[in-house]
Design a protein around this motif. Sequence first.
Motif, PDB file in Angstrom:
ATOM      1  N   GLY A  17      69.292  -4.100 112.331  1.00 29.87           N
ATOM      2  CA  GLY A  17      68.333  -3.424 113.198  1.00 29.87           C
ATOM      3  C   GLY A  17      67.715  -2.147 112.675  1.00 29.87           C
ATOM      4  N   GLY A  18      68.367  -1.487 111.709  1.00 28.62           N
ATOM      5  CA  GLY A  18      67.777  -0.279 111.130  1.00 28.62           C
ATOM      6  C   GLY A  18      67.675   0.898 112.071  1.00 28.62           C
ATOM      7  N   ALA A  19      68.543   0.971 113.074  1.00 34.10           N
ATOM      8  CA  ALA A  19      68.429   2.016 114.102  1.00 34.10           C
ATOM      9  C   ALA A  19      68.465   3.417 113.508  1.00 34.10           C
ATOM     10  N   GLY A  20      67.539   4.239 113.972  1.00 35.34           N
ATOM     11  CA  GLY A  20      67.477   5.632 113.541  1.00 35.34           C
ATOM     12  C   GLY A  20      66.797   5.837 112.208  1.00 35.34           C
ATOM     13  N   GLU A  21      66.437   4.763 111.539  1.00 33.91           N
ATOM     14  CA  GLU A  21      65.828   4.881 110.208  1.00 33.91           C
ATOM     15  C   GLU A  21      64.595   3.997 110.054  1.00 33.91           C
ATOM     16  N   TRP A  22      64.792   2.677 110.199  1.00 34.76           N
ATOM     17  CA  TRP A  22      63.764   1.728 109.796  1.00 34.76           C
ATOM     18  C   TRP A  22      63.685   0.545 110.744  1.00 34.76           C
ATOM     19  N   VAL A  23      63.596   0.773 112.031  1.00 37.47           N
ATOM     20  CA  VAL A  23      63.475  -0.350 112.959  1.00 37.47           C
ATOM     21  C   VAL A  23      62.191  -1.133 112.664  1.00 37.47           C
ATOM     22  N   HIS A  24      61.120  -0.426 112.328  1.00 36.45           N
ATOM     23  CA  HIS A  24      59.849  -1.086 111.998  1.00 36.45           C
ATOM     24  C   HIS A  24      60.015  -2.013 110.785  1.00 36.45           C
ATOM     25  N   GLY A  58      57.310  -5.568  98.893  1.00 32.93           N
ATOM     26  CA  GLY A  58      57.487  -5.111 100.262  1.00 32.93           C
ATOM     27  C   GLY A  58      57.483  -3.604 100.352  1.00 32.93           C
ATOM     28  N   GLY A  59      57.465  -3.122 101.563  1.00 33.76           N
ATOM     29  CA  GLY A  59      57.501  -1.682 101.801  1.00 33.76           C
ATOM     30  C   GLY A  59      58.367  -1.381 103.001  1.00 33.76           C
ATOM     31  N   VAL A  60      58.933  -0.180 103.025  1.00 32.16           N
ATOM     32  CA  VAL A  60      59.826   0.188 104.128  1.00 32.16           C
ATOM     33  C   VAL A  60      59.170   1.120 105.139  1.00 32.16           C
ATOM     34  N   GLY A  61      58.124   1.813 104.719  1.00 31.42           N
ATOM     35  CA  GLY A  61      57.534   2.802 105.612  1.00 31.42           C
ATOM     36  C   GLY A  61      58.402   4.045 105.694  1.00 31.42           C
ATOM     37  N   PRO A  62      58.060   4.979 106.558  1.00 28.81           N
ATOM     38  CA  PRO A  62      58.800   6.237 106.635  1.00 28.81           C
ATOM     39  C   PRO A  62      60.162   6.076 107.309  1.00 28.81           C
ATOM     40  N   LEU A  63      61.108   6.902 106.903  1.00 24.05           N
ATOM     41  CA  LEU A  63      62.392   6.989 107.604  1.00 24.05           C
ATOM     42  C   LEU A  63      62.162   7.752 108.905  1.00 24.05           C
ATOM     43  N   CYS A  64      62.286   7.059 110.033  1.00 21.89           N
ATOM     44  CA  CYS A  64      62.060   7.740 111.310  1.00 21.89           C
ATOM     45  C   CYS A  64      62.518   6.866 112.462  1.00 21.89           C
ATOM     46  N   ARG A  65      62.646   7.479 113.616  1.00 18.14           N
ATOM     47  CA  ARG A  65      62.915   6.729 114.842  1.00 18.14           C
ATOM     48  C   ARG A  65      61.637   6.043 115.322  1.00 18.14           C
ATOM     49  N   VAL A  66      61.802   5.034 116.155  1.00 18.97           N
ATOM     50  CA  VAL A  66      60.641   4.317 116.682  1.00 18.97           C
ATOM     51  C   VAL A  66      59.698   5.258 117.418  1.00 18.97           C
ATOM     52  N   GLU A  67      60.245   6.241 118.103  1.00 19.37           N
ATOM     53  CA  GLU A  67      59.392   7.148 118.876  1.00 19.37           C
ATOM     54  C   GLU A  67      58.469   7.990 118.001  1.00 19.37           C
ATOM     55  N   ASP A  68      58.763   8.031 116.692  1.00 20.12           N
ATOM     56  CA  ASP A  68      57.953   8.840 115.780  1.00 20.12           C
ATOM     57  C   ASP A  68      57.090   8.023 114.826  1.00 20.12           C
ATOM     58  N   VAL A  69      57.216   6.703 114.852  1.00 21.33           N
ATOM     59  CA  VAL A  69      56.464   5.889 113.902  1.00 21.33           C
ATOM     60  C   VAL A  69      55.011   5.772 114.349  1.00 21.33           C
ATOM     61  N   THR A  70      54.095   5.751 113.393  1.00 22.05           N
ATOM     62  CA  THR A  70      52.671   5.660 113.700  1.00 22.05           C
ATOM     63  C   THR A  70      52.181   4.223 113.586  1.00 22.05           C
ATOM     64  N   ALA A  71      51.063   3.962 114.231  1.00 16.02           N
ATOM     65  CA  ALA A  71      50.459   2.630 114.155  1.00 16.02           C
ATOM     66  C   ALA A  71      50.075   2.297 112.717  1.00 16.02           C
ATOM     67  N   ASP A  72      49.585   3.303 111.977  1.00 18.59           N
ATOM     68  CA  ASP A  72      49.200   3.064 110.582  1.00 18.59           C
ATOM     69  C   ASP A  72      50.401   2.677 109.735  1.00 18.59           C
ATOM     70  N   ALA A  73      51.541   3.337 109.963  1.00 16.25           N
ATOM     71  CA  ALA A  73      52.750   3.016 109.206  1.00 16.25           C
ATOM     72  C   ALA A  73      53.227   1.602 109.514  1.00 16.25           C
ATOM     73  N   ILE A  74      53.181   1.229 110.777  1.00 15.97           N
ATOM     74  CA  ILE A  74      53.577  -0.130 111.160  1.00 15.97           C
ATOM     75  C   ILE A  74      52.666  -1.153 110.499  1.00 15.97           C
ATOM     76  N   ALA A  75      51.366  -0.905 110.574  1.00  9.76           N
ATOM     77  CA  ALA A  75      50.396  -1.840 110.001  1.00  9.76           C
ATOM     78  C   ALA A  75      50.595  -2.003 108.496  1.00  9.76           C
ATOM     79  N   GLU A  76      50.907  -0.898 107.821  1.00  5.65           N
ATOM     80  CA  GLU A  76      51.104  -0.951 106.369  1.00  5.65           C
ATOM     81  C   GLU A  76      52.321  -1.790 106.011  1.00  5.65           C
ATOM     82  N   VAL A  77      53.412  -1.626 106.751  1.00  5.66           N
ATOM     83  CA  VAL A  77      54.616  -2.403 106.490  1.00  5.66           C
ATOM     84  C   VAL A  77      54.377  -3.886 106.772  1.00  5.66           C
ATOM     85  N   LEU A  78      53.750  -4.190 107.901  1.00  8.01           N
ATOM     86  CA  LEU A  78      53.519  -5.585 108.263  1.00  8.01           C
ATOM     87  C   LEU A  78      52.543  -6.269 107.315  1.00  8.01           C
ATOM     88  N   ALA A  79      51.576  -5.529 106.808  1.00  6.38           N
ATOM     89  CA  ALA A  79      50.560  -6.117 105.928  1.00  6.38           C
ATOM     90  C   ALA A  79      51.178  -6.727 104.680  1.00  6.38           C
TER      91      ALA A  79
END
Length: 251
Positions: free
Chosen positions: A152-159, A92-113
Motif C-alpha cells: 500500500g505504500g502508506a505515508g510514502e507512495w500510495v499513488h 516507471g516512476g514513483v513520484g514524490p514521497l508524500c501522504r495522499v493529502e499532499d499529492v498533486t494531480a500533476d504528480a499522479i498523472a505523471e506516475v500513471l502515464a
Amino acid sequence: MKTGLGTMIVTGGSKGIGAAVARAAGKAGYRVVLSFKGDVDGAEAVVRDIASDGGVALAVRADMAREDDILALFATVDERFGAPDVLVNNAGGVGPLCRVEDVTADAIAEVLAVNVTGTLLCCREAVKRMSTRHGGRGGAIINISSRAAVLGGAGEWVHYAASKGAVDSLTIGLAREVGAEGIRVNAVAPGLIETGLHAAAGAPDRLERLGPTAPLQRPGTAEEVAAAVMWLASPESAYVTAAVLPVSGGR
C-alpha cells in the motif's frame, strides 16, 4: 556473437533493475533493445557492457509516457531485428514521497502515464507482433510491478502503489486474454532493492532503515530481480502465466 534466444525489449534499461535485466539478457544470448528517457551515459554503458561480453545491444531514446515514442521504439525493433520475443516493461516512476493529502494531480498523472498507460501501450504493441492470432510466433511479457501494490505504500507512495496495483491487474487480465495465442504474461514484484531510486526520491536512508525489517533482513539487489525476470522469460517457466512473483525477501 551470442544471439540465439531472439530479441528482448527492456524499457527503462539505462539504470537499476532495467540495466541489470539488459545485462543478464545480453549475457544469456538475447539481442537486447533497451529504451531510455534521458540517461544517455547509462544507456551507452549498458550497451558497451553487453557488447564487450559478446552480445548485441541497441539503446533507443524513448519516453514511455509518450505514445509516439513507444511506436517509434517498436518500429526500430521491427526494422533491426523483427518481432520481439520478450518484452520487459521496467520503465516507471514513483513520484514524490508524500501522504495522499499532499499529492498533486500533476504528480499522479505523471506516475500513471508511465507506469500504467505506457505499460499498457507497450503490451499492446508486443501483442500485435507476438500473437499467433496476428501471425506471430508467441513470446513472453514480463511487467515490473512492486510489493507496494500489496503493502500500500502508506505515508510514502500510495499513488505509486496504486499504479502498480493496476500493473498487477493488467498482468492477470492480459495473460488470460492472450494465453491461447502463444503469449505468457507475468510480473515480478520487487521489494526493497538496492538502486538509486530511493536517493533520487529524497530518501537516501530508506534502504538502511527498512532493509532489516524484511524476513531476510536485508534489501535485495537488481541482479536478484533480473534473475527472476530471466526465469520468467525462459522455457523453464513454460507453464507459468498470470503470476505476480514477489522478489522481496519475504516483505
